[in-house]
Design an enzyme around this catalytic site. Structure first.
Site, PDB file in Angstrom:
ATOM      1  N   SER A  29       0.835  -1.211   0.000  1.00 34.10           N
ATOM      2  CA  SER A  29       0.000   0.000   0.000  1.00 34.10           C
ATOM      3  C   SER A  29       0.863   1.252   0.000  1.00 34.10           C
ATOM      4  O   SER A  29       0.598   2.217  -0.734  1.00 34.10           O
ATOM      5  CB  SER A  29      -0.890   0.021   1.247  1.00 34.10           C
ATOM      6  N   ARG A  33       1.509   4.293  -3.006  1.00 36.84           N
ATOM      7  CA  ARG A  33       1.269   5.707  -2.677  1.00 36.84           C
ATOM      8  C   ARG A  33       2.532   6.544  -2.824  1.00 36.84           C
ATOM      9  O   ARG A  33       2.469   7.720  -3.220  1.00 36.84           O
ATOM     10  CB  ARG A  33       0.700   5.812  -1.259  1.00 36.84           C
ATOM     11  N   GLY A 101      -5.895  -3.856  -7.850  1.00 41.13           N
ATOM     12  CA  GLY A 101      -7.038  -2.994  -7.547  1.00 41.13           C
ATOM     13  C   GLY A 101      -6.585  -1.676  -6.947  1.00 41.13           C
ATOM     14  O   GLY A 101      -7.121  -0.604  -7.274  1.00 41.13           O
ATOM     15  N   SER A 174     -13.391   1.008   2.735  1.00 42.04           N
ATOM     16  CA  SER A 174     -12.389   0.783   1.704  1.00 42.04           C
ATOM     17  C   SER A 174     -11.401   1.936   1.635  1.00 42.04           C
ATOM     18  O   SER A 174     -11.765   3.072   1.325  1.00 42.04           O
ATOM     19  CB  SER A 174     -13.064   0.614   0.336  1.00 42.04           C
ATOM     20  N   ASP A 326      -6.845  -8.102   4.333  1.00 38.06           N
ATOM     21  CA  ASP A 326      -6.080  -8.996   3.454  1.00 38.06           C
ATOM     22  C   ASP A 326      -5.576 -10.247   4.172  1.00 38.06           C
ATOM     23  O   ASP A 326      -4.947 -11.103   3.545  1.00 38.06           O
ATOM     24  CB  ASP A 326      -4.881  -8.237   2.862  1.00 38.06           C
ATOM     25  N   LYS A 353     -12.319  -9.319  -3.765  1.00 38.31           N
ATOM     26  CA  LYS A 353     -10.865  -9.102  -3.825  1.00 38.31           C
ATOM     27  C   LYS A 353     -10.317  -9.734  -5.111  1.00 38.31           C
ATOM     28  O   LYS A 353     -11.067  -9.973  -6.047  1.00 38.31           O
ATOM     29  CB  LYS A 353     -10.220  -9.697  -2.571  1.00 38.31           C
ATOM     30  N   ARG A 357     -12.550 -14.526  -2.010  1.00 40.87           N
ATOM     31  CA  ARG A 357     -11.650 -15.205  -1.072  1.00 40.87           C
ATOM     32  C   ARG A 357     -12.385 -16.116  -0.088  1.00 40.87           C
ATOM     33  O   ARG A 357     -11.774 -17.051   0.451  1.00 40.87           O
ATOM     34  CB  ARG A 357     -10.787 -14.174  -0.326  1.00 40.87           C
ATOM     35  N   ARG A 400      -2.612 -14.103  -2.519  1.00 40.39           N
ATOM     36  CA  ARG A 400      -2.745 -14.459  -1.095  1.00 40.39           C
ATOM     37  C   ARG A 400      -3.370 -15.849  -0.905  1.00 40.39           C
ATOM     38  O   ARG A 400      -3.104 -16.530   0.080  1.00 40.39           O
ATOM     39  CB  ARG A 400      -3.544 -13.399  -0.343  1.00 40.39           C
TER      40      ARG A 400
HETATM   41  C1  S3P Z   1      -5.605  -1.344  -0.017  1.00 42.61           C
HETATM   42  C2  S3P Z   1      -6.876  -1.400   0.506  1.00 42.61           C
HETATM   43  C3  S3P Z   1      -7.630  -2.647   0.678  1.00 42.61           C
HETATM   44  C4  S3P Z   1      -6.732  -3.877   0.567  1.00 42.61           C
HETATM   45  C5  S3P Z   1      -5.756  -3.782  -0.565  1.00 42.61           C
HETATM   46  C6  S3P Z   1      -4.874  -2.572  -0.399  1.00 42.61           C
HETATM   47  C7  S3P Z   1      -4.940  -0.042  -0.177  1.00 42.61           C
HETATM   48  O1  S3P Z   1      -8.620  -2.719  -0.334  1.00 42.61           O
HETATM   49  O2  S3P Z   1      -7.516  -5.050   0.418  1.00 42.61           O
HETATM   50  O3  S3P Z   1      -4.943  -4.927  -0.654  1.00 42.61           O
HETATM   51  O4  S3P Z   1      -3.723  -0.019  -0.372  1.00 42.61           O
HETATM   52  O5  S3P Z   1      -5.638   0.978  -0.085  1.00 42.61           O
HETATM   53  P1  S3P Z   1     -10.070  -2.037  -0.158  1.00 42.61           P
HETATM   54  O6  S3P Z   1      -9.893  -0.591  -0.091  1.00 42.61           O
HETATM   55  O7  S3P Z   1     -10.829  -2.444  -1.394  1.00 42.61           O
HETATM   56  O8  S3P Z   1     -10.638  -2.649   1.087  1.00 42.61           O
END
Ligand code: S3P
Length: 446
Positions: A29, A33, A101, A174, A326, A353, A357, A400
């Site tokens: 994450s 960013r 995603g 989220s 996760d 996801k 999952r 995962r």
């Molecule tokens: C993430 C947020 C989560 C997580 C993903 C990473 C992020 O997803 O499952 O692996 O970096 O913001 P969601 O925002 O869909 O819950």
């Protein structure tokens, strides 16, 4: 890049005690960013400890396509010369976010308030995932969006020329939705506000503040309220990426279930919005100690010391789900070795996801002799004194799921095989050598 290699079956076998140090990769994450905020700031952002998994490499390539200068200086060390807020250029070709995603949703947010057009695509897994959760708020900023039927990728966005700031309540917990709205809000005049019922991971807020944005978070009767003032000049910052607690979960789980194990996992993020698995494991009676607690790169980190020992089943409350979203696949593996039932509540988001999952874990655990019950938004795993194993698990392009079942096989009676371990490179490229270094009998199937 879309996942196109041939399926790579992998097998794990009952192993002797795992010992040693597990240097897990940088946080996924935070890595996404760091690249995106580096690209949106003025000056050079130096990143150390970047996760060089395929998901993050795809985001690096996307930032270059939007006009940032992105360069790899050495292992985990990257330089980004940004173009400033509102400075993205129109990419010349389609942006392929592969399996990620996080990558696609955050980048769509980052470009949606700049008057350029971009088309996004991804692999078969990403192309099935819901995108309306970000396209709905991004359209409210004034972006024009065309998506494939079902609000899925491919998606083309014509960014808003005169964006309006937004006040938005997220419909599900989220961090990706929150972050997409905040990144879009960067180039909208005035205040953009995101309201979430339960706090989700706060890396975007921490990093935006670090890059000089005016952003504040309050807990009010409405919920968790984040307010960002638009059109800041983001200033390039050095970013030291801590190690990923979600990746650490795999060697930690292996040490908890393989008798006689004792391992150390240094420098792992202990951000409270990511800590749910560790809270749960302590409730289960896990022998985990947190040493050298310190702050690195604006995030709390610690060294984890983990020993095998008896575990008992617990009920995980729904309000904890966001802080371990996760980690449910690997928790369901650990739960198979605990005494009694482990109930995971409020986990409907697991169904959208990289794979469904709940379904993937339930089918794979059943194939290995473990009893599982599921509802739309819960999963219950019945622990057993000895897990039979011997089954094949389908991984559905989900890193995962693949790693979770390979950990299962390290402590089950018979080997466990996954149909395709190749997606592991999206988040944990050195998973196999790292696990083998601890003594795990794990590898490509013959
Ligand atoms: C993430 C947020 C989560 C997580 C993903 C990473 C992020 O997803 O499952 O692996 O970096 O913001 P969601 O925002 O869909 O819950």
């Amino acid at each position: 890049m879309s996942h196109s290699s041939d399926p790579q079956p992998m097998t794990s076998r009952r192993s002797g005690p795992l010992t040693g140090e597990a240097q897990v990769p940088g946080d996924k994450s935070i890595s996404h960013r760091a690249l995106i905020l580096g690209a949106l700031s003025v000056g050079e952002t130096r990143i150390t400890g970047l996760l060089e998994g395929q998901d993050v490499l795809d985001t690096a390539r996307a930032m270059a396509a939007f006009g940032a200068q992105v360069e790899r200086l050495g292992p985990g060390e990257w330089s980004v010369h940004g173009v400033g807020v509102g400075g993205f250029a129109a990419p010349e070709s389609v942006i392929d976010c592969g399996n990620s995603g996080t990558g696609v949703r955050l980048i769509m947010g980052a470009m949606a308030t700049t008057p350029i057009t971009a088309t996004f695509t991804g692999d078969a897994s990403l192309s099935r995932r819901p995108m309306a959760r970000v396209t709905v708020p991004l359209a409210q900023f004034g972006a024009e969006i065309a998506a494939r039927e079902g609000d899925c990728l491919p998606i083309t966005i014509r960014g808003a020329a005169d964006p309006l700031p937004l006040r938005y309540r997220t419909p599900v917990a989220s961090a990706q939705i929150k972050s997409a709205v905040l990144l879009a809000g960067l180039n909208a005049p005035g205040e953009t506000v995101v309201i979430e019922a339960e706090p989700t991971r706060d890396h975007s807020e921490r990093m935006l503040a670090g890059f000089g944005a005016d952003i504040r978070t309050e807990t009010t009767a409405e919920g968790h309220v984040i307010t960002l003032t638009g059109r800041p000049e983001l200033r390039a910052q050095p970013v030291a990426v801590p190690r990923d607690p979600s990746s650490a979960a795999f060697p930690v789980a292996a040490a908890l279930i393989v008798p006689g194990s004792a391992i150390r996992v240094p420098g792992v993020s202990r951000n409270p919005t990511r800590d749910g698995l560790y809270v749960t494991l302590l409730e289960m009676g896990a022998d985990i100690r947190f040493e050298n607690e310190r702050e690195e790169g604006g995030e709390p980190v610690a060294d984890l010391v983990v020993r095998h020992g008896p575990l008992k089943g617990v009920s995980v409350p729904p309000e904890r789900a966001a802080s371990m979203i996760d980690e449910f696949p690997i928790l369901s593996v650990i739960a198979a070795f605990a005494e009694g039932r482990t109930v995971m509540n409020g986990v409907a988001e697991l169904r959208v996801k990289e794979s469904d999952r709940i379904d993937a874990m339930a089918r794979g655990l059943e194939a290995n002799g473990v009893k599982v019950e599921e509802t739309r938004d819960s999963m219950t795993v019945h622990g057993m004194a000895s897990v039979p194993g011997g089954g094949m698990a389908a991984t559905h392009l989900d890193h995962r799921i693949a790693m979770s079942f390979l950990v299962l096989g390290l402590a089950s009676e018979a080997p466990v095989t996954v149909d395709d371990g190749s997606p592991i490179t999206t988040s944990f490229p050195d998973f196999l050598p790292l696990m083998r270094g601890l003594g795990a009998d794990i590898g490509k199937s013959d």
